[in-house]
Design a protein around this motif. Structure first.
Motif, PDB file in Angstrom:
ATOM      1  N   ARG A   4      15.031  -3.559  12.703  1.00  0.00           N
ATOM      2  CA  ARG A   4      13.809  -4.132  12.127  1.00  0.00           C
ATOM      3  C   ARG A   4      12.818  -4.482  13.236  1.00  0.00           C
ATOM      4  NH1 ARG A   4      13.825  -7.829   7.202  1.00  0.00           N
ATOM      5  NH2 ARG A   4      12.676  -6.138   6.342  1.00  0.00           N
ATOM      6  N   ARG A   5      13.307  -5.084  14.302  1.00  0.00           N
ATOM      7  CA  ARG A   5      12.420  -5.409  15.425  1.00  0.00           C
ATOM      8  C   ARG A   5      11.864  -4.139  16.052  1.00  0.00           C
ATOM      9  NH1 ARG A   5      16.336  -9.522  17.999  1.00  0.00           N
ATOM     10  NH2 ARG A   5      16.183 -11.187  16.499  1.00  0.00           N
ATOM     11  N   SER A   6      12.685  -3.108  16.139  1.00  0.00           N
ATOM     12  CA  SER A   6      12.224  -1.839  16.702  1.00  0.00           C
ATOM     13  C   SER A   6      11.090  -1.275  15.869  1.00  0.00           C
ATOM     14  CB  SER A   6      13.354  -0.817  16.737  1.00  0.00           C
ATOM     15  OG  SER A   6      14.367  -1.247  17.596  1.00  0.00           O
ATOM     16  N   ARG A   7      11.237  -1.362  14.565  1.00  0.00           N
ATOM     17  CA  ARG A   7      10.189  -0.853  13.692  1.00  0.00           C
ATOM     18  C   ARG A   7       8.917  -1.682  13.823  1.00  0.00           C
ATOM     19  NH1 ARG A   7      13.121  -0.474   8.088  1.00  0.00           N
ATOM     20  NH2 ARG A   7      14.251  -2.128   9.063  1.00  0.00           N
ATOM     21  N   GLN A   8       9.069  -2.996  13.943  1.00  0.00           N
ATOM     22  CA  GLN A   8       7.902  -3.860  14.062  1.00  0.00           C
ATOM     23  C   GLN A   8       7.180  -3.618  15.376  1.00  0.00           C
ATOM     24  OE1 GLN A   8       9.557  -7.734  13.406  1.00  0.00           O
ATOM     25  NE2 GLN A   8       9.263  -7.625  11.193  1.00  0.00           N
ATOM     26  N   SER A   9       7.926  -3.337  16.431  1.00  0.00           N
ATOM     27  CA  SER A   9       7.296  -3.108  17.724  1.00  0.00           C
ATOM     28  C   SER A   9       6.564  -1.774  17.767  1.00  0.00           C
ATOM     29  CB  SER A   9       8.326  -3.191  18.850  1.00  0.00           C
ATOM     30  OG  SER A   9       9.232  -2.107  18.758  1.00  0.00           O
ATOM     31  N   ALA A  10       6.852  -0.910  16.827  1.00  0.00           N
ATOM     32  CA  ALA A  10       6.164   0.371  16.770  1.00  0.00           C
ATOM     33  C   ALA A  10       4.702   0.189  16.368  1.00  0.00           C
ATOM     34  CB  ALA A  10       6.869   1.315  15.813  1.00  0.00           C
ATOM     35  N   GLY A  11       4.377  -0.956  15.813  1.00  0.00           N
ATOM     36  CA  GLY A  11       2.986  -1.286  15.513  1.00  0.00           C
ATOM     37  C   GLY A  11       2.382  -0.455  14.416  1.00  0.00           C
ATOM     38  N   ALA A  12       1.428   0.376  14.769  1.00  0.00           N
ATOM     39  CA  ALA A  12       0.638   1.127  13.804  1.00  0.00           C
ATOM     40  C   ALA A  12       1.482   2.080  12.955  1.00  0.00           C
ATOM     41  CB  ALA A  12      -0.455   1.904  14.519  1.00  0.00           C
ATOM     42  N   SER A  13       2.632   2.506  13.434  1.00  0.00           N
ATOM     43  CA  SER A  13       3.431   3.454  12.675  1.00  0.00           C
ATOM     44  C   SER A  13       4.283   2.782  11.596  1.00  0.00           C
ATOM     45  CB  SER A  13       4.322   4.263  13.614  1.00  0.00           C
ATOM     46  OG  SER A  13       5.259   3.405  14.236  1.00  0.00           O
ATOM     47  N   ARG A  14       4.223   1.475  11.494  1.00  0.00           N
ATOM     48  CA  ARG A  14       5.006   0.756  10.486  1.00  0.00           C
ATOM     49  C   ARG A  14       4.451   1.041   9.098  1.00  0.00           C
ATOM     50  NH1 ARG A  14       5.973  -4.145   7.826  1.00  0.00           N
ATOM     51  NH2 ARG A  14       8.184  -4.633   7.864  1.00  0.00           N
ATOM     52  N   ILE A  15       5.327   1.308   8.164  1.00  0.00           N
ATOM     53  CA  ILE A  15       4.937   1.607   6.793  1.00  0.00           C
ATOM     54  C   ILE A  15       5.061   0.327   5.977  1.00  0.00           C
ATOM     55  CG2 ILE A  15       5.507   2.941   4.740  1.00  0.00           C
ATOM     56  CD1 ILE A  15       6.591   5.103   6.539  1.00  0.00           C
ATOM     57  N   SER A  16       4.039   0.032   5.215  1.00  0.00           N
ATOM     58  CA  SER A  16       4.041  -1.177   4.397  1.00  0.00           C
ATOM     59  C   SER A  16       4.931  -0.973   3.172  1.00  0.00           C
ATOM     60  CB  SER A  16       2.622  -1.527   3.946  1.00  0.00           C
ATOM     61  OG  SER A  16       2.179  -0.584   2.979  1.00  0.00           O
ATOM     62  N   ASP A  17       5.316  -2.091   2.556  1.00  0.00           N
ATOM     63  CA  ASP A  17       6.128  -2.018   1.344  1.00  0.00           C
ATOM     64  C   ASP A  17       5.388  -1.263   0.245  1.00  0.00           C
ATOM     65  OD1 ASP A  17       8.089  -3.431   2.628  1.00  0.00           O
ATOM     66  OD2 ASP A  17       7.660  -5.341   1.640  1.00  0.00           O
ATOM     67  N   ASP A  18       4.085  -1.465   0.149  1.00  0.00           N
ATOM     68  CA  ASP A  18       3.294  -0.756  -0.867  1.00  0.00           C
ATOM     69  C   ASP A  18       3.317   0.750  -0.629  1.00  0.00           C
ATOM     70  OD1 ASP A  18       2.638  -3.091  -2.185  1.00  0.00           O
ATOM     71  OD2 ASP A  18       0.699  -3.317  -1.173  1.00  0.00           O
ATOM     72  N   GLN A  19       3.254   1.159   0.624  1.00  0.00           N
ATOM     73  CA  GLN A  19       3.300   2.592   0.944  1.00  0.00           C
ATOM     74  C   GLN A  19       4.667   3.177   0.591  1.00  0.00           C
ATOM     75  OE1 GLN A  19       2.057   2.021   5.035  1.00  0.00           O
ATOM     76  NE2 GLN A  19       0.260   3.315   4.691  1.00  0.00           N
ATOM     77  N   ILE A  20       5.711   2.420   0.856  1.00  0.00           N
ATOM     78  CA  ILE A  20       7.061   2.873   0.515  1.00  0.00           C
ATOM     79  C   ILE A  20       7.181   3.039  -0.995  1.00  0.00           C
ATOM     80  CG2 ILE A  20       9.511   2.230   0.451  1.00  0.00           C
ATOM     81  CD1 ILE A  20       9.046   0.939   3.227  1.00  0.00           C
ATOM     82  N   ILE A  21       6.686   2.078  -1.743  1.00  0.00           N
ATOM     83  CA  ILE A  21       6.730   2.155  -3.209  1.00  0.00           C
ATOM     84  C   ILE A  21       5.961   3.386  -3.693  1.00  0.00           C
ATOM     85  CG2 ILE A  21       5.913   1.029  -5.329  1.00  0.00           C
ATOM     86  CD1 ILE A  21       6.573  -1.672  -3.886  1.00  0.00           C
ATOM     87  N   GLU A  22       4.800   3.617  -3.104  1.00  0.00           N
ATOM     88  CA  GLU A  22       3.987   4.775  -3.488  1.00  0.00           C
ATOM     89  C   GLU A  22       4.715   6.086  -3.178  1.00  0.00           C
ATOM     90  OE1 GLU A  22      -0.213   6.898  -2.216  1.00  0.00           O
ATOM     91  OE2 GLU A  22       0.041   4.760  -1.836  1.00  0.00           O
ATOM     92  N   LEU A  23       5.342   6.166  -2.016  1.00  0.00           N
ATOM     93  CA  LEU A  23       6.074   7.382  -1.635  1.00  0.00           C
ATOM     94  C   LEU A  23       7.276   7.619  -2.547  1.00  0.00           C
ATOM     95  CD1 LEU A  23       5.909   7.020   2.242  1.00  0.00           C
ATOM     96  CD2 LEU A  23       4.719   8.723   0.837  1.00  0.00           C
ATOM     97  N   VAL A  24       7.995   6.561  -2.880  1.00  0.00           N
ATOM     98  CA  VAL A  24       9.151   6.689  -3.775  1.00  0.00           C
ATOM     99  C   VAL A  24       8.683   7.134  -5.158  1.00  0.00           C
ATOM    100  CG1 VAL A  24      10.982   5.399  -4.953  1.00  0.00           C
ATOM    101  CG2 VAL A  24      10.641   5.108  -2.503  1.00  0.00           C
ATOM    102  N   THR A  25       7.551   6.613  -5.610  1.00  0.00           N
ATOM    103  CA  THR A  25       6.987   7.011  -6.899  1.00  0.00           C
ATOM    104  C   THR A  25       6.630   8.494  -6.890  1.00  0.00           C
ATOM    105  OG1 THR A  25       6.130   4.792  -7.290  1.00  0.00           O
ATOM    106  CG2 THR A  25       5.134   6.566  -8.556  1.00  0.00           C
ATOM    107  N   LYS A  26       6.042   8.963  -5.804  1.00  0.00           N
ATOM    108  CA  LYS A  26       5.705  10.383  -5.686  1.00  0.00           C
ATOM    109  C   LYS A  26       6.962  11.248  -5.691  1.00  0.00           C
ATOM    110  CE  LYS A  26       1.297   9.826  -3.331  1.00  0.00           C
ATOM    111  NZ  LYS A  26       0.537  10.043  -2.083  1.00  0.00           N
ATOM    112  N   LEU A  27       7.980  10.812  -4.960  1.00  0.00           N
ATOM    113  CA  LEU A  27       9.242  11.557  -4.957  1.00  0.00           C
ATOM    114  C   LEU A  27       9.835  11.611  -6.360  1.00  0.00           C
ATOM    115  CD1 LEU A  27      11.087  10.359  -1.727  1.00  0.00           C
ATOM    116  CD2 LEU A  27      10.263  12.663  -2.225  1.00  0.00           C
TER     117      LEU A  27
END
Length: 92
Positions: A4-27
């Protein structure tokens, strides 16, 4: 460092929960196994699992079609009209 910390340190490449929900909906809309169900209650993990299964099945289908095409090509004359049509379809 946790993942989780690794993902947070990636900064701009972090995907928001809303984006994840949208991607799962598309799938969910792309997967025949889930799309055709009457219930909309399918967990994200089930969607991801079905996505992996669907991709595997598509790979098997491509392999099977490639094998069938190879067999077909060995049975026809390379200079025939059929061979020409197959070559043109493959090049598209």
């Amino acid at each position: 460092m946790s993942s989780r910390r690794s993902r947070q340190s990636a900064g701009a490449s972090r995907i928001s929960d809303d984006q994840i929900i949208e991607l799962v909906t598309k799938l969910r809309q792309l997967l025949p196994e889930i799309r055709d169900r009457r219930s909309d209650k399918v967990s994200a993990s089930k969607v991801l699992q079905e996505t992996c299964n669907y991709i595997r099945s598509l790979h098997r289908e491509v392999d099977d079609l490639s094998e069938r095409l190879s067999q077909l090509l060995t049975t026809i004359d390379a200079d025939s009209a059929e061979a020409s049509i197959i070559r043109s379809l493959i090049m598209q």
